[in-house]
Design an enzyme around this catalytic site. Structure first.
Site, PDB file in Angstrom:
ATOM      1  N   ASP A 301       0.819  -1.218   0.000  1.00 34.83           N
ATOM      2  CA  ASP A 301       0.000   0.000   0.000  1.00 34.83           C
ATOM      3  C   ASP A 301       0.849   1.263   0.000  1.00 34.83           C
ATOM      4  O   ASP A 301       1.984   1.275   0.472  1.00 34.83           O
ATOM      5  CB  ASP A 301      -0.920   0.015   1.231  1.00 34.83           C
ATOM      6  CG  ASP A 301      -0.139  -0.038   2.535  1.00 34.83           C
ATOM      7  OD1 ASP A 301       0.761  -0.892   2.642  1.00 34.83           O
ATOM      8  OD2 ASP A 301      -0.413   0.785   3.438  1.00 34.83           O
ATOM      9  N   GLU A 302       0.249   2.306  -0.536  1.00 34.86           N
ATOM     10  CA  GLU A 302       0.760   3.677  -0.437  1.00 34.86           C
ATOM     11  C   GLU A 302       2.267   3.798  -0.686  1.00 34.86           C
ATOM     12  O   GLU A 302       2.968   4.502   0.046  1.00 34.86           O
ATOM     13  CB  GLU A 302       0.435   4.252   0.959  1.00 34.86           C
ATOM     14  CG  GLU A 302      -1.043   4.292   1.225  1.00 34.86           C
ATOM     15  CD  GLU A 302      -1.373   4.656   2.674  1.00 34.86           C
ATOM     16  OE1 GLU A 302      -2.344   5.388   2.860  1.00 34.86           O
ATOM     17  OE2 GLU A 302      -0.684   4.202   3.601  1.00 34.86           O
ATOM     18  N   ALA A 303       2.747   3.132  -1.732  1.00 34.45           N
ATOM     19  CA  ALA A 303       4.176   3.228  -2.080  1.00 34.45           C
ATOM     20  C   ALA A 303       4.368   4.457  -2.964  1.00 34.45           C
ATOM     21  O   ALA A 303       4.772   4.346  -4.118  1.00 34.45           O
ATOM     22  CB  ALA A 303       4.629   1.952  -2.777  1.00 34.45           C
TER      23      ALA A 303
END
Ligand code: TNX
Length: 489
Positions: A301-303
């Site tokens: 997530d949210e890279a």
């Protein structure tokens, strides 16, 4: 007026019929187990361990005699049909005794949980009204997640959570073991992750890490409660604690300091460095050896600091590593962009995401819509703990939705189940954890277990009201929502 216990079961059983008669537990009552069934015996011992302190009765566990005796509880696989599956059970009162039929440990165990709810929460008479119940789950994945990375929780606290999950027939606990703020599991080949990375936490949160022995103790405790642990190492973003522990993992070879903030998306492993994959493969290898369950959650997530191309390259290598370890990969819904493999599990959380895309690639879905079951969200504007970026989530909001229709173009067979995460940026102790989870988690448990038909918020809230005294008896710090007409006893 208070409801009878059998009218207040959560999750609501598939079939419940009121019958005549009653089973009364007395000082002569025994718990009888079909000879040779280790699953039944294990569940019977668990039940005895719960009921003895509650009732003050001796309740010895014995191998069953031939004839049923009134006042006794029987565990048997005889008469348990295939329709029950591994997790289903039948519970019935027959001639004054209570019989639990099941095909495996989970079924017997869930029969025990229903039986506990059929008894009064704290004071006798210890009578079970005449009933016939047949029950099995709608979805195989019914879970919660605890973020031990932002703020650490101890082995005893996690055990307490496992007990509470089990009481409502939840069968997965996902542990978010690493993030920017902390690393929570000892990895022998990279010890600084825990020794240095484990010394961090979010502002106001607790530091610490699990030794391997402690993790195994938790996994065994979970198994004894019919729960599978799902360990997560969040990759390639949310990795500041790892980057701070090993300079060689950084692009510039310089380790950043530990991070105590709440902002996300600034950290990333270096997809172009070969040592990154040595790191990932060592960490996941040790974790796979440690965990008895089939799942490895790799985050994803949210890279926001990883370029799209690098993200695809990196996740492809991670998929290879997980496949070689013989585990099933689980990832947050961002991994859809990386390309999925048949059998991957995708945890759907964002409002604008494409579950259909995941299904088309052969994946199955775990539903964690942030507007419904992100249990770190505040109940209302006046809730002190928690965040509000996704939504305010009152008890009704967490209950009144369906895993299959919450996103378009998803079918019943695409959905593996539901999971309610608890992120801990603002949750730093057991009491606060319980306050955010309860009572919303009971609704999630019911959504995961009970058929959609025959239940509604209007009748659920009355059943939930009867669990106030139960939660109180268990010492749970729960939110007394004004939407629920709580019973006093
Ligand atoms: C989003 S949900 C995150 C977490 C935060 C959470 C706070 C997800 C996969 N990522 O890193 O803790 O919001 O609500």
């Amino acid at each position: 007026m208070n409801k009878a216990q059998y009218e207040s079961l959560i999750p609501k059983p598939v079939l419940l019929e009121k019958r005549g008669g009653v089973c009364s537990l007395t000082p002569e009552s025994r718990i009888c187990v079909q000879a040779g069934s280790t699953w039944a015996l294990q569940a019977a011992e668990y039940l005895a361990g719960r009921l003895r302190p509650l009732t003050g009765l001796p309740l010895p566990v014995e191998e069953a005699a031939q004839a049923f005796e009134p006042g006794c509880i029987y565990f048997t696989a005889q008469g348990a049909g295939t329709e029950l599956g591994e997790e289903g059970y039948q519970l019935s009162t027959e001639e004054g005794c209570l019989i639990i039929r099941a095909r495996g440990f989970a079924g017997f165990f869930y029969g025990c949980q229903t039986l506990r709810q059929l008894l009064p929460p704290a004071e006798g008479p210890w009578e079970i009204p005449g009933v016939f119940i047949e029950d099995y789950p709608r979805f195989p994945w019914r879970g919660s997640m605890l973020d031990v990375a932002r703020s650490f929780f101890t082995v005893d606290e996690v055990k307490r959570l496992l007990d509470l999950l089990a009481a409502y027939k939840l069968n997965r606990l996902h542990l978010h073991l690493s993030d920017d703020q902390g690393w929570r599991i000892m990895i022998d080949s990279w010890p600084n992750l825990a020794l240095h990375g484990g010394s961090g936490a979010v502002e106001g949160g607790r530091a610490g890490f699990f030794t391997k022995a402690e993790y195994q103790e938790l996994a065994a405790y979970a198994q004894s409660r019919a729960i599978t642990l799902v360990p997560e190492i969040d990759l390639p973003g949310h990795t500041n604690a790892a980057l701070a522990s090993y300079p060689e993992l950084n692009r510039d070879g310089v380790a950043p300091g530990l991070y105590r903030g709440m902002k996300v998306g600034f950290s990333t492993l270096a997809a172009e460095k070969e040592i990154t994959y040595k790191f990932v493969s060592d960490v996941l290898g040790e974790l796979a050896a440690l965990t008895p369950g089939p799942y490895l959650h790799v985050g994803g997530d949210e890279a926001h600091s990883t370029k799209d191309e690098e993200y695809r390259l990196f996740m492809g290598r991670v998929q290879d590593i997980v496949a070689e370890l013989g585990k099933t990969l689980v990832g947050w819904d961002e991994i859809i962009q990386a390309g999925l493999r048949p059998g991957d599990l995708v945890q759907i959380w964002r409002k604008d995401t494409r579950p259909r895309e995941a299904v088309r690639q052969g994946a199955k879905l775990i539903m964690s819509p942030c507007t419904r079951v992100y249990l770190d969200m505040k109940y209302g504007p006046e809730t002190e703990l928690g965040q509000d970026w996704a939504a305010l989530i009152e008890v009704e909001d967490a209950y009144s939705w369906d895993p299959v229709s919450v996103y378009p173009d998803v079918g019943e067979e695409d959905v593996l189940g539901v999971e309610a995460p608890l992120w801990t940026e603002t949750i730093h102790n057991l009491g606060d954890m319980e306050y955010m989870l309860f009572p919303r988690l009971l609704g999630v448990a019911e959504i995961g277990w009970s058929p959609r038909q025959g239940r509604s918020w209007e009748e659920y809230r009355l059943r939930l009201a009867a669990h106030g005294p139960r939660l109180r008896a268990a010492g749970v710090n729960f939110y007394r929502s004004g939407q629920v007409p709580w019973e006093e006893r």
